[in-house]
Design an enzyme around this catalytic site. Structure first.
Site: not given
Ligand code: A1EG2
Ligand code: FE2
Length: 315
Positions: A115, A179
């Site tokens: 993603h 974050h």
């Molecule tokens: O490891 C995963 O698939 C989750 C990671 C993930 C969670 C919250 C905010 C984010 O921006 C993010 O990348």
């Molecule tokens: Fe991320």
């Protein structure tokens, strides 16, 4: 030649966790503006700078940067799985240009992306777009990381190359800002987690679902004020956005990884995508930021930011 830029945070919790009607409306309005900006620019090629979260790239061979001459989406978090429409020739030219510049970028004939690369594409172009792409992986979670200056130099090499092309090129940055979501770290991982950080490609759908459920539960806990995750840091985020808007990108060279992590959380390293993309834009000419939005969203476990920018000569 003309070049434009869109930068935006990603969060797999977008569409899953509700940040409240007002924030959601503002973020969606911001995304609509970015989509209008992209439609008006009408890119012939889109270069996406983005990270991975141990879904496509692992410690069995963890590059600092990697350009995909072909790529496939792992389809995590409901993103469309399968091959992406990569412009193989453009990716090859960029790889050669970056290597010539002295930055030892890795190359892939099948870059697996999650993603971190696919969410911004789907936000900007829809779920099954045929927009020609070049994905550029920027390591942000596979510690240790090299200095920020290398990220800027990578971006500059990309920008100098596309400035020579007779082509409308959109630069997209994906990630950040501050974050600290539950992405595992090798140094602290128990053996079974370490094993999947080293070589965890193609998990069973059950295994993926369990991991995603853990992230959803973590975000619920975080939104409710419990859980052991760091808060979003709007001061760090505005400082980052101000510096990007100023064009004085050499200043990022002095941002140490320890400081970025202390101020921006473990996933704050994803600002690397923004620094790379803005450096690429600046190498094509002086720019100005044309749009900017920022929302600290606990439900998404991130400071959600977006920006667009274009060359001054073309505004
Ligand atoms: O490891 C995963 O698939 C989750 C990671 C993930 C969670 C919250 C905010 C984010 O921006 C993010 O990348
Ligand atoms: Fe991320």
């Amino acid at each position: 030649m003309t070049v434009a830029l869109c930068a935006l945070s990603h969060s797999p919790l977008f569409g899953i966790a509700n940040p409240g009607a007002e924030t959601l409306a503002q973020v969606n309005a911001g995304l609509d503006r970015l989509r209008s900006f992209v439609r008006a620019f009408d890119p012939e090629l889109t270069i996406v700078f983005g990270p991975d979260h141990f879904n496509g790239v692992f410690y069995d061979m963890m590059p600092a940067f990697c350009i995909g001459r072909a790529a496939t989406s792992v389809g995590d978090w409901g993103t469309t799985a399968g091959p992406l429409p990569v412009d193989r020739q453009a990716a090859g030219c960029l790889t050669e240009a970056v290597l010539r510049s002295g930055v030892d970028v890795a190359q892939s004939e099948r870059l697996h992306v999650d993603h971190g690369i696919t969410q911004p594409i789907e936000f900007l172009f829809g779920k099954s777009s045929t927009q020609p792409l070049v994905p550029i992986f920027i390591n942000a979670v596979g510690l240790p990381l090299g200095p920020m200056q290398r990220v800027r130099l990578l971006g500059e090499a990309v920008g100098r190359e596309i400035a020579r092309w007779q082509r409308r090129v959109l630069l997209v940055a994906s990630g950040g800002l501050s974050h600290d979501p539950p992405v595992p770290r090798l140094a602290e991982a128990p053996p079974e987690v370490a094993a999947r950080l080293i070589d965890g490609r193609n998990p069973s759908s059950e295994a993926r679902a369990i991991r995603q459920q853990r992230v959803i539960e973590a975000s619920r806990a975080h939104a409710a004020g419990s859980g052991n995750f760091r808060e979003v840091n709007p001061v760090f985020d505005q400082k980052t956005l101000d510096l990007l808007a100023s064009g004085d990108l050499e200043q990022f060279d002095a941002w140490t990884n320890a400081w970025i992590e202390a101020e921006g959380g473990h996933s704050g390293h994803e600002i690397r995508s923004w620094v790379a993309a803005f450096s690429a834009l600046r190498a094509a000419g002086p720019y100005r930021v044309t749009d900017r939005g920022y929302w600290p969203v606990r439900e998404w476990m991130t400071g959600f930011a977006m920006a667009s920018a274009q060359l001054k000569a073309h505004s």
